[in-house]
Enzyme design. Structure first.
Site, short mmCIF file in Angstrom:
data_model
loop_
_atom_site.label_atom_id
_atom_site.label_comp_id
_atom_site.label_asym_id
_atom_site.label_seq_id
_atom_site.Cartn_x
_atom_site.Cartn_y
_atom_site.Cartn_z
N TRP A 53 0.76 -1.23 0.15
CA TRP A 53 0.03 -0.07 0.02
C TRP A 53 0.85 1.34 -0.05
O TRP A 53 0.33 2.46 -0.20
CB TRP A 53 -0.83 0.05 1.35
CG TRP A 53 -0.40 -0.35 2.45
CD1 TRP A 53 0.42 0.45 3.25
CD2 TRP A 53 -0.12 -1.67 3.13
NE1 TRP A 53 0.83 -0.20 4.19
CE2 TRP A 53 0.43 -1.35 4.26
CE3 TRP A 53 -0.59 -2.98 2.56
CZ2 TRP A 53 0.77 -2.51 5.26
CZ3 TRP A 53 -0.58 -3.99 3.73
CH2 TRP A 53 0.26 -3.93 4.68
N GLU A 66 -5.59 0.87 5.80
CA GLU A 66 -5.58 1.57 7.04
C GLU A 66 -6.56 0.70 8.17
O GLU A 66 -6.16 0.77 9.16
CB GLU A 66 -6.01 3.00 6.85
CG GLU A 66 -4.74 3.91 6.38
CD GLU A 66 -3.61 3.82 7.08
OE1 GLU A 66 -3.72 3.88 8.56
OE2 GLU A 66 -2.52 3.97 6.74
N GLN A 71 -5.73 -3.04 13.29
CA GLN A 71 -6.26 -4.24 14.43
C GLN A 71 -5.38 -5.48 14.05
O GLN A 71 -5.52 -6.45 14.93
CB GLN A 71 -7.65 -4.74 14.08
CG GLN A 71 -7.88 -4.77 12.71
CD GLN A 71 -9.37 -4.64 12.29
OE1 GLN A 71 -10.13 -4.42 13.15
NE2 GLN A 71 -9.65 -5.07 10.95
N THR A 72 -4.33 -5.46 13.33
CA THR A 72 -3.67 -6.44 12.81
C THR A 72 -2.30 -6.15 12.59
O THR A 72 -1.98 -5.23 12.11
CB THR A 72 -4.35 -7.32 11.70
OG1 THR A 72 -5.88 -7.57 11.99
CG2 THR A 72 -3.77 -8.41 11.27
N LEU A 111 -9.24 -11.26 10.62
CA LEU A 111 -8.95 -9.79 10.87
C LEU A 111 -9.33 -8.99 12.10
O LEU A 111 -9.22 -7.91 12.32
CB LEU A 111 -9.46 -8.83 9.36
CG LEU A 111 -8.53 -9.11 8.49
CD1 LEU A 111 -9.24 -8.75 7.05
CD2 LEU A 111 -7.02 -8.74 8.25
N TYR A 113 -12.43 -7.72 14.62
CA TYR A 113 -13.35 -6.59 14.81
C TYR A 113 -14.19 -6.46 13.49
O TYR A 113 -14.03 -5.51 12.71
CB TYR A 113 -12.74 -5.18 14.77
CG TYR A 113 -11.66 -5.08 16.06
CD1 TYR A 113 -12.01 -5.07 17.29
CD2 TYR A 113 -10.16 -5.39 15.81
CE1 TYR A 113 -11.34 -5.23 18.61
CE2 TYR A 113 -9.45 -5.51 16.64
CZ TYR A 113 -9.85 -5.31 18.12
OH TYR A 113 -9.04 -5.18 19.21
N TYR A 151 -7.89 9.87 12.95
CA TYR A 151 -6.59 9.10 12.42
C TYR A 151 -6.93 8.82 11.18
O TYR A 151 -5.84 9.01 10.20
CB TYR A 151 -6.28 7.96 13.27
CG TYR A 151 -5.29 7.10 12.66
CD1 TYR A 151 -3.88 7.50 12.65
CD2 TYR A 151 -5.36 5.88 12.00
CE1 TYR A 151 -2.72 6.92 12.08
CE2 TYR A 151 -4.55 5.35 11.24
CZ TYR A 151 -3.31 5.63 11.45
OH TYR A 151 -2.25 5.20 10.69
N ASP A 169 -0.99 8.79 16.07
CA ASP A 169 -1.46 7.27 16.48
C ASP A 169 -0.45 7.13 17.86
O ASP A 169 0.18 7.92 18.24
CB ASP A 169 -1.43 6.14 15.39
CG ASP A 169 -0.02 6.07 14.89
OD1 ASP A 169 0.87 6.79 15.46
OD2 ASP A 169 0.01 5.18 14.16
N CYS A 228 18.42 5.28 14.35
CA CYS A 228 17.57 6.36 14.61
C CYS A 228 18.11 7.63 14.11
O CYS A 228 19.14 8.07 14.78
CB CYS A 228 16.98 6.26 15.99
SG CYS A 228 15.86 7.71 16.26
#
Length: 325
Positions: A53, A66, A71-72, A111, A113, A151, A169, A228
């Site tokens: 994506w 999104e 959730q996954t 997935l 929910y 979000y 988020d 970083c």
DNA sequence: ATCCAGCGGG
DNA sequence: CCCGCTGGAT
């Protein structure tokens, strides 16, 4: 992939230094904001995870990614995302699908929910009926789609149209909390995130800062391993205190109503209709119509699923059956 | 046991 | 406007 050494910072244009120096409510932000920005974007562009994506700017495809990502774990999202788009390649296709099929797909791909499958289907319907089949491009309008909150609206606007504001988020919160000692307060996070983002660069910026939260500044920090780019400014890196904002305690899943809701939906995705007691026996071995977890208990779950619009109860002459809606 | 986060609705 | 719910995989 330590990407080693300094990757000579300094990209061409510093230009508009201007700005109002300190960010209101965030004295923590370094004064050389442009250096901070450039360091992150350079780090991201030098190397990052490839997700499919990230190669599209189609708002529908991005919305699907999104919603799934909320959730996954991302590795598992990839194949589900591809299968989903294979099945329903456009918002129009999804809008024309039976909701039961979308929910069954969701359950079948683990997935979670299932409500969000319903929302996604409904959002596709809104795009068709309220926006003439064309996604709106601004966060405010995107927010009107079902299941799309602040979000997701900013994420879709950013990745599809580069018109978003800074995404906030939990990953971003953790990064800001650690790096700039931003207090654990939503308004503070919003302000700082928004001031930190280079104007008009939401696409690359939001990708970059979420990547940072994902690979370098996760619950367990990997500052040096991930190279970083903010170490020189990072409050946590300097103090060694990598505390993160509170993680809400999670109720155990085993034995929870969520677990049984999930089983019900999964079963109904396989059998298009089931009688109540039959369903009960298949979702828990100790089901007994008049027992502790019996018909009464099951009705409660089914009624809630019906209220959520995921399931429908149908009264036959002699019995009650349940099916996906 | 631990991880994944944002949303609609009350 | 704050609250608690949501489905799993590992």
């Amino acid at each position: 992939m330590t990407d080693s050494d300094g990757a000579g910072d300094r990209a061409g244009g510093e230009s508009d230094g201007s700005e109002d120096d300190r960010v209101e409510g965030a004295p923590e932000l370094p004064a050389d904001r442009d250096a901070v920005r450039d360091a992150l974007v350079d780090w991201y562009e030098a190397d990052h995870r490839e997700f499919p994506w990230r190669r599209t700017e189609d708002p529908y495809e991005i919305l699907v990614s999104e919603v799934m990502s909320q959730q996954t774990q991302l590795d598992r999202v990839v194949s589900a995302w591809e299968d989903f788009l294979d099945e329903w390649p456009t918002a129009a296709a999804l809008a024309g699908a039976d909701r039961a099929d979308v929910v069954a797909f969701w359950s079948d791909h683990s997935l979670g929910y299932n409500n969000r499958a319903k929302y996604l289907h409904e959002a596709a319907g809104q795009v068709e009926s309220e926006y003439g089949g064309t996604f709106p491009t601004e966060p405010d309008e995107l927010s009107e789609l079902m299941g799309v909150g602040p979000y997701t609206a900013n994420a879709v606007a950013s990745f599809a149209f580069n018109t978003g504001d800074a995404v906030v988020d939990t990953n971003v919160k953790r990064v800001l909390y650690r790096a700039f000692d931003v207090p654990d307060d939503d308004d503070a996070f919003e302000r700082v995130a928004s001031r930190l983002m280079p104007p008009g660069e939401s696409r690359v910026w939001n990708n970059a800062i979420m990547e940072l939260g994902g690979v370098a500044c996760g619950k367990k920090p990997r500052c040096d391993e991930a190279g970083c780019p903010w170490r020189e400014w990072c409050h946590a890196y300097q103090t060694g205190d990598f505390t993160a904002p509170d993680v809400p305690e999670q109720p155990s899943f085993e034995g929870s109503r969520r677990q049984f809701r999930g089983r019900i939906v999964r079963l109904l995705g396989e059998h298009d209709e089931m009688e109540l007691d039959a369903l009960g026996h298949r979702i828990r071995v100790d089901y007994a119509p008049d027992g502790e977890h019996g018909r009464e208990w099951l009705r409660g779950l089914v009624d809630d699923l019906a209220d959520d619009g995921l399931v429908r109860r149908e009264a036959r002459s002699d019995r009650t059956v349940v099916r996906l809606r």
